[in-house]
Design a protein around this motif. Structure first.
Motif, PDB file in Angstrom:
ATOM      1  N   ASP A  96       0.949  -1.296   0.066  1.00  0.00           N
ATOM      2  CA  ASP A  96       0.091  -0.353   0.116  1.00  0.00           C
ATOM      3  C   ASP A  96       0.416   1.015  -0.032  1.00  0.00           C
ATOM      4  OD1 ASP A  96      -1.985  -1.439  -0.100  1.00  0.00           O
ATOM      5  OD2 ASP A  96      -2.811  -1.627   2.005  1.00  0.00           O
ATOM      6  N   PHE A  97       2.156   1.680   0.177  1.00  0.00           N
ATOM      7  CA  PHE A  97       3.140   2.154   0.714  1.00  0.00           C
ATOM      8  C   PHE A  97       3.162   2.961  -1.575  1.00  0.00           C
ATOM      9  CE2 PHE A  97       4.091   0.171   4.214  1.00  0.00           C
ATOM     10  CZ  PHE A  97       3.389   1.259   4.993  1.00  0.00           C
ATOM     11  N   ARG A  98       3.675   4.062  -1.325  1.00  0.00           N
ATOM     12  CA  ARG A  98       4.000   4.969  -2.534  1.00  0.00           C
ATOM     13  C   ARG A  98       5.086   4.791  -2.567  1.00  0.00           C
ATOM     14  NH1 ARG A  98       4.632   9.835  -5.319  1.00  0.00           N
ATOM     15  NH2 ARG A  98       3.863   9.909  -6.771  1.00  0.00           N
ATOM     16  N   ASN A  99       6.500   3.898  -3.484  1.00  0.00           N
ATOM     17  CA  ASN A  99       7.721   3.941  -3.573  1.00  0.00           C
ATOM     18  C   ASN A  99       7.728   3.660  -2.859  1.00  0.00           C
ATOM     19  OD1 ASN A  99       7.700   5.664  -5.985  1.00  0.00           O
ATOM     20  ND2 ASN A  99       7.555   7.932  -4.368  1.00  0.00           N
ATOM     21  N   ALA A 100       7.243   2.131  -2.410  1.00  0.00           N
ATOM     22  CA  ALA A 100       7.768   1.404  -1.656  1.00  0.00           C
ATOM     23  C   ALA A 100       9.004   0.623  -2.028  1.00  0.00           C
ATOM     24  CB  ALA A 100       7.292  -0.213  -1.160  1.00  0.00           C
ATOM     25  N   ALA A 101       9.474   0.342  -2.556  1.00  0.00           N
ATOM     26  CA  ALA A 101      10.700   0.023  -3.060  1.00  0.00           C
ATOM     27  C   ALA A 101      11.939   0.850  -2.977  1.00  0.00           C
ATOM     28  CB  ALA A 101      10.474  -0.801  -4.944  1.00  0.00           C
ATOM     29  N   LYS A 102      11.221   1.998  -3.039  1.00  0.00           N
ATOM     30  CA  LYS A 102      13.024   3.480  -3.051  1.00  0.00           C
ATOM     31  C   LYS A 102      12.950   3.092  -1.635  1.00  0.00           C
ATOM     32  CE  LYS A 102      12.788   6.920  -6.183  1.00  0.00           C
ATOM     33  NZ  LYS A 102      12.429   7.270  -6.855  1.00  0.00           N
ATOM     34  N   ARG A 103      12.016   3.559  -0.699  1.00  0.00           N
ATOM     35  CA  ARG A 103      12.132   4.124   0.581  1.00  0.00           C
ATOM     36  C   ARG A 103      12.534   2.843   1.286  1.00  0.00           C
ATOM     37  NH1 ARG A 103       6.079   5.837   1.978  1.00  0.00           N
ATOM     38  NH2 ARG A 103       6.712   6.404   3.564  1.00  0.00           N
ATOM     39  N   VAL A 104      12.192   2.099   1.072  1.00  0.00           N
ATOM     40  CA  VAL A 104      12.315   0.330   1.942  1.00  0.00           C
ATOM     41  C   VAL A 104      13.994  -0.154   1.670  1.00  0.00           C
ATOM     42  CG1 VAL A 104      12.524  -2.387   2.098  1.00  0.00           C
ATOM     43  CG2 VAL A 104      10.345  -0.645   1.951  1.00  0.00           C
ATOM     44  N   SER A 105      14.682  -0.227   0.607  1.00  0.00           N
ATOM     45  CA  SER A 105      15.617  -0.249  -0.220  1.00  0.00           C
ATOM     46  C   SER A 105      16.902   0.502   0.172  1.00  0.00           C
ATOM     47  CB  SER A 105      15.973  -0.610  -1.587  1.00  0.00           C
ATOM     48  OG  SER A 105      15.693   0.801  -2.792  1.00  0.00           O
ATOM     49  N   ARG A 106      16.551   2.347   0.007  1.00  0.00           N
ATOM     50  CA  ARG A 106      17.373   2.593   0.555  1.00  0.00           C
ATOM     51  C   ARG A 106      17.230   2.968   2.334  1.00  0.00           C
ATOM     52  NH1 ARG A 106      15.380   8.307  -2.443  1.00  0.00           N
ATOM     53  NH2 ARG A 106      16.343   8.058  -4.288  1.00  0.00           N
ATOM     54  N   ALA A 107      16.107   2.403   2.957  1.00  0.00           N
ATOM     55  CA  ALA A 107      16.253   2.921   4.637  1.00  0.00           C
ATOM     56  C   ALA A 107      17.756   1.606   5.199  1.00  0.00           C
ATOM     57  CB  ALA A 107      15.008   2.357   5.144  1.00  0.00           C
ATOM     58  N   ARG A 108      17.143   0.176   3.656  1.00  0.00           N
ATOM     59  CA  ARG A 108      17.759  -0.370   4.413  1.00  0.00           C
ATOM     60  C   ARG A 108      19.577  -1.168   3.655  1.00  0.00           C
ATOM     61  NH1 ARG A 108      15.307  -0.860   8.008  1.00  0.00           N
ATOM     62  NH2 ARG A 108      13.627  -1.723   8.575  1.00  0.00           N
ATOM     63  N   GLY A 109      19.473  -0.405   2.870  1.00  0.00           N
ATOM     64  CA  GLY A 109      20.851  -0.899   2.321  1.00  0.00           C
ATOM     65  C   GLY A 109      21.050  -1.477   0.613  1.00  0.00           C
ATOM     66  N   TRP A 110      19.914  -1.587   0.311  1.00  0.00           N
ATOM     67  CA  TRP A 110      19.732  -2.665  -0.864  1.00  0.00           C
ATOM     68  C   TRP A 110      19.476  -1.775  -2.117  1.00  0.00           C
ATOM     69  CZ3 TRP A 110      15.355  -4.564   2.366  1.00  0.00           C
ATOM     70  CH2 TRP A 110      16.021  -5.972   3.764  1.00  0.00           C
ATOM     71  N   THR A 111      19.612  -2.660  -3.219  1.00  0.00           N
ATOM     72  CA  THR A 111      19.472  -1.813  -4.405  1.00  0.00           C
ATOM     73  C   THR A 111      17.892  -1.451  -4.702  1.00  0.00           C
ATOM     74  OG1 THR A 111      19.034  -3.332  -6.132  1.00  0.00           O
ATOM     75  CG2 THR A 111      21.080  -1.935  -6.144  1.00  0.00           C
ATOM     76  N   VAL A 112      17.465  -0.562  -5.083  1.00  0.00           N
ATOM     77  CA  VAL A 112      15.709  -0.693  -5.422  1.00  0.00           C
ATOM     78  C   VAL A 112      15.559  -1.911  -6.716  1.00  0.00           C
ATOM     79  CG1 VAL A 112      14.411   0.602  -6.572  1.00  0.00           C
ATOM     80  CG2 VAL A 112      15.592   1.840  -5.291  1.00  0.00           C
ATOM     81  N   LYS A 113      15.876  -1.836  -7.736  1.00  0.00           N
ATOM     82  CA  LYS A 113      16.231  -3.416  -8.538  1.00  0.00           C
ATOM     83  C   LYS A 113      15.850  -4.462  -7.555  1.00  0.00           C
ATOM     84  CE  LYS A 113      16.063  -5.296 -12.783  1.00  0.00           C
ATOM     85  NZ  LYS A 113      15.324  -4.650 -13.159  1.00  0.00           N
ATOM     86  N   ALA A 114      17.125  -5.030  -6.460  1.00  0.00           N
ATOM     87  CA  ALA A 114      17.370  -6.046  -5.534  1.00  0.00           C
ATOM     88  C   ALA A 114      15.741  -6.092  -4.677  1.00  0.00           C
ATOM     89  CB  ALA A 114      17.696  -6.101  -4.890  1.00  0.00           C
ATOM     90  N   PHE A 115      14.740  -4.963  -4.206  1.00  0.00           N
ATOM     91  CA  PHE A 115      14.241  -5.227  -3.643  1.00  0.00           C
ATOM     92  C   PHE A 115      13.041  -5.451  -4.162  1.00  0.00           C
ATOM     93  CE2 PHE A 115      10.333  -3.532  -2.196  1.00  0.00           C
ATOM     94  CZ  PHE A 115      10.434  -4.086  -0.191  1.00  0.00           C
ATOM     95  N   THR A 116      12.378  -4.642  -5.789  1.00  0.00           N
ATOM     96  CA  THR A 116      11.868  -4.746  -6.501  1.00  0.00           C
ATOM     97  C   THR A 116      11.079  -6.122  -6.883  1.00  0.00           C
ATOM     98  OG1 THR A 116      11.927  -2.192  -7.684  1.00  0.00           O
ATOM     99  CG2 THR A 116      10.598  -4.238  -8.258  1.00  0.00           C
TER     100      THR A 116
END
Length: 100
Positions: A36-56
């Motif tokens: 339900d979060f907008r831009n979830a991949a970007k927000r979570v990956s930045r907070a955890r140090g992952w790439t957006v592509k990996a989380f996606t």
């Protein structure tokens, strides 16, 4: 019949957990928590140090996270930890049955 690592092993059981089931479990848990979060991949990956592509990729079930990333995801998402714990118990039962 589809050939995979799972059905190539003569010792494998039909009840054993497959890699595809693991990927689906991670994906479903991430979608439940962050869907339900907008831009979830970007927000979570930045907070955890992952790439957006990996989380996606994890989010959409394209592949599974590495072990250390899975542990972080499980620490962040108790529902995922519960599902993984159930999968471990199911696998343990299968392994015990195969010993008999």
């Amino acid at each position: 019949m589809e050939i995979s690592r799972f059905n190539l092993s003569p010792k494998s059981s039909t009840d054993m957990i497959t890699n595809e089931q693991c990927i689906e479990t991670v994906s479903a848990s991430l979608q439940e928590k962050y869907g339900d979060f907008r831009n979830a991949a970007k927000r979570v990956s930045r907070a955890r140090g992952w790439t957006v592509k990996a989380f996606t990729n994890w989010f959409y079930g394209k592949n599974a996270p590495r072990m250390q990333d899975l542990i972080v995801l499980m620490a962040d998402c108790p529902e995922l930890q519960e599902k993984v714990d159930r999968m471990v118990e199911e696998t343990r039962k299968c392994l015990q049955q195969s010993k008999l």
